[in-house]
Design an enzyme around this catalytic site. Structure first.
Site, PDB file in Angstrom:
ATOM      1  N   HIS A 179      16.294  62.376 -57.725  1.00 34.81           N
ATOM      2  CA  HIS A 179      15.290  62.021 -58.753  1.00 34.81           C
ATOM      3  C   HIS A 179      14.580  63.267 -59.287  1.00 34.81           C
ATOM      4  O   HIS A 179      13.426  63.194 -59.717  1.00 34.81           O
ATOM      5  CB  HIS A 179      14.235  61.041 -58.211  1.00 34.81           C
ATOM      6  CG  HIS A 179      14.823  59.895 -57.439  1.00 34.81           C
ATOM      7  ND1 HIS A 179      15.206  58.716 -58.031  1.00 34.81           N
ATOM      8  CD2 HIS A 179      15.130  59.772 -56.128  1.00 34.81           C
ATOM      9  CE1 HIS A 179      15.710  57.904 -57.112  1.00 34.81           C
ATOM     10  NE2 HIS A 179      15.681  58.532 -55.944  1.00 34.81           N
ATOM     11  N   GLU A 188      22.085  75.114 -73.892  1.00 34.43           N
ATOM     12  CA  GLU A 188      21.684  73.970 -74.724  1.00 34.43           C
ATOM     13  C   GLU A 188      22.806  73.543 -75.662  1.00 34.43           C
ATOM     14  O   GLU A 188      23.039  72.360 -75.896  1.00 34.43           O
ATOM     15  CB  GLU A 188      20.422  74.317 -75.522  1.00 34.43           C
ATOM     16  CG  GLU A 188      19.205  74.413 -74.623  1.00 34.43           C
ATOM     17  CD  GLU A 188      17.995  75.038 -75.299  1.00 34.43           C
ATOM     18  OE1 GLU A 188      16.902  74.922 -74.750  1.00 34.43           O
ATOM     19  OE2 GLU A 188      18.139  75.666 -76.369  1.00 34.43           O
ATOM     20  N   SER A 238      12.814  84.524 -79.012  1.00 30.86           N
ATOM     21  CA  SER A 238      12.179  83.700 -80.035  1.00 30.86           C
ATOM     22  C   SER A 238      11.703  84.621 -81.143  1.00 30.86           C
ATOM     23  O   SER A 238      11.276  85.748 -80.898  1.00 30.86           O
ATOM     24  CB  SER A 238      10.999  82.953 -79.427  1.00 30.86           C
ATOM     25  OG  SER A 238      10.087  82.602 -80.442  1.00 30.86           O
TER      26      SER A 238
END
Ligand code: ARG
Length: 466
Positions: free
Chosen positions: A165, A299, A286
């Site tokens: 979990h 990603e 970034s």
């Protein structure tokens, strides 16, 4: 009051974007050359094998066969060197090559299509392509597995939190976690091997759907093209795209595995976790926040999985309503497979690079492994083993110890013996030996377990198979 201008005006409405009316629309929807030109090498190989067999069987002359083979080889080098003009008017790769052959060698070109149809021709070309792609995938998966085996070996003893979990469950080793991926990609690779076995039958000679009256030798072409044997039923042969769907299913399952790995890398590389650091090669900065190092490649691997799933569903849907044998719907099979193959190759390559290059922060992992009372199960097991408690009672006693540690803001191993004895009188100071993360992982020697000795055995098993 029928108005004859109706048709004209609706034609004008939908015909607006086309320069020359319905013919241009037919050409645009019908042509596949834009994507099936990828099959040029397979098409030429198939035609050479077919022509050679036709001559061998006395169906065409040796002279015509020589002209055909020579012409096809010329076309192959023309295409490879970028000196071939593909034409949409000629619809697909098969007609483009045959038309060029006619220009090059004259009437003999017309004999190549004896005893075959574009239906078995396209089935052959596409099978050959998928087979090569599967072989490439097999090699790439082997590379990915090798990268994991190296990391597993290096980190057979490095402790990290194991999660259920996404909550700390029990300490495991990073090597053990890496080996979980080896199992997953190992299964993908065996699916690839099975798929190669399934598709290893030659379609050429099924002709349009019914076979042919010419005395062809399908065993000869099958052998020449590297197939185990010819397909057995000509109707099935031209209507079957299982090999493409199997490729997409395998890609979807492997993609799902790659995506789970990508997700873990995204989580592990956050400053909050800090378990791994991605190499500069596989991350980006970034444009506005100078402190950032983003796991873009991971990603994108996660996202590519969505595309692959889309391709699988698209082809299943294209095929599900088709009567036997060939229907033009089947032309739409190729883009799905080409796109998924490109995504899968990229995803495996990116993940192999990431796994190879990432830096593991073992100190950070170890600290996290000890937090969240991860050795609570070890305390319960100690009570069963050393104090003879039934597991359910041991579980209860341990729960009280966890609650106490939580209220004191310390770890289980930091509770003084007097506190532990107040919870259960049979606890001795020997219990502290099992409360460390190292002791916890070392104790889990069951087959497939996380103990470093067991992880090394798993690595040896896979090294022998990779
Ligand atoms: N371009 C076609 C395809 O990809 C080739 C087969 C055409 N066959 C036919 N009967 N029209 O499926």
């Amino acid at each position: 009051m029928a108005d004859t201008t109706d048709t004209k005006s609706s034609n004008q409405m939908w015909g607006g974007r086309f320069a020359s009316g319905p013919d241009a629309i037919m050409e645009e929807i019908n042509a596949s050359i834009g994507f099936d030109k990828k099959l040029f090498a397979q098409d030429i190989r198939g035609s050479i094998a077919h022509a050679t067999m036709l001559a061998h069987q006395g169906i065409i002359s040796a002279d015509d066969k020589d002209k055909i083979v020579h012409g096809l080889n010329t076309i192959l080098s023309e295409i490879e060197s970028g000196n071939f003009e593909f034409s949409r008017r000629l619809e697909d790769i098969h007609m483009n090559i045959e038309a060029r052959l006619a220009t090059l060698i004259g009437p003999a070109a017309g004999r190549l299509h004896t005893a075959r149809s574009r239906n078995d021709q396209v089935a052959l070309d596409f099978r050959l392509w998928v087979k090569e792609e599967l072989e490439k995938t097999e090699k790439m998966l082997t590379g990915l597995i090798a990268a994991f085996l190296d990391r597993a070996e290096e980190h057979a003893e490095s402790v990290m939190p194991g999660f259920t979990h996404l909550q700390t469950a029990q300490p495991v080793t990073f090597g053990h976690h890496c080996m979980a991926y080896v199992e997953m990609f190992g299964r993908d690779r065996s699916r690839v091997r099975h798929a190669i076995e399934h598709l290893d039958e030659s379609p050429i000679g099924a002709a349009a759907l019914a076979g042919t009256g010419y005395p062809i030798d399908r065993h000869m072409t099958a052998k020449a093209l590297g197939f185990r044997e010819p397909t057995r039923n000509s109707i099935d042969t031209v209507s079957d795209r299982d090999f493409a769907i199997e490729f997409l299913s395998i890609a979807a399952i492997a993609g799902m595995h790659l995506s789970r790995l990508a997700e873990e890398i995204v989580i592990w590389s956050t400053p909050q976790f800090g378990f791994v650091r991605l190499s500069d090669a596989f991350s980006t900065g970034s444009s506005i926040m100078p402190q950032k190092k983003n796991p873009d490649a991971a990603e994108l691997v996660r996202a590519k999985t969505g595309r692959i799933n889309g391709s699988l569903v698209a082809l299943l849907t294209i095929m599900k309503g088709l009567p036997l044998a060939y229907s033009k719907d089947m032309q739409e099979d190729k883009e799905q497979v080409f796109d998924a193959a490109e995504s899968l190759e990229l995803a495996i390559a990116a993940m192999t690079g990431m796994v190879r290059d990432l830096t593991v922060n073992t100190a950070r992992m170890k600290a996290a492994a000890g937090s969240g009372f991860s050795t609570a199960t070890d305390l319960a097991d100690w009570l069963v083993r050393e104090a003879g408690l039934p597991f359910r009672d041991a579980h209860h006693v341990t729960g009280r110890a966890v609650a106490l540690a939580e209220s004191k803001g310390c770890d289980l191993a930091e509770l003084p013996l007097s506190d532990l004895q107040a919870i259960h009188p049979d606890i001795t100071d020997k219990v502290y030996d099992v409360l460390t993360v190292e002791a916890s992982v070392a104790s889990r020697k069951s087959f497939g377990g996380t103990a470093p000795s067991e992880v090394r055995r798993q690595i040896a098993f896979w090294r022998a198979r990779n």
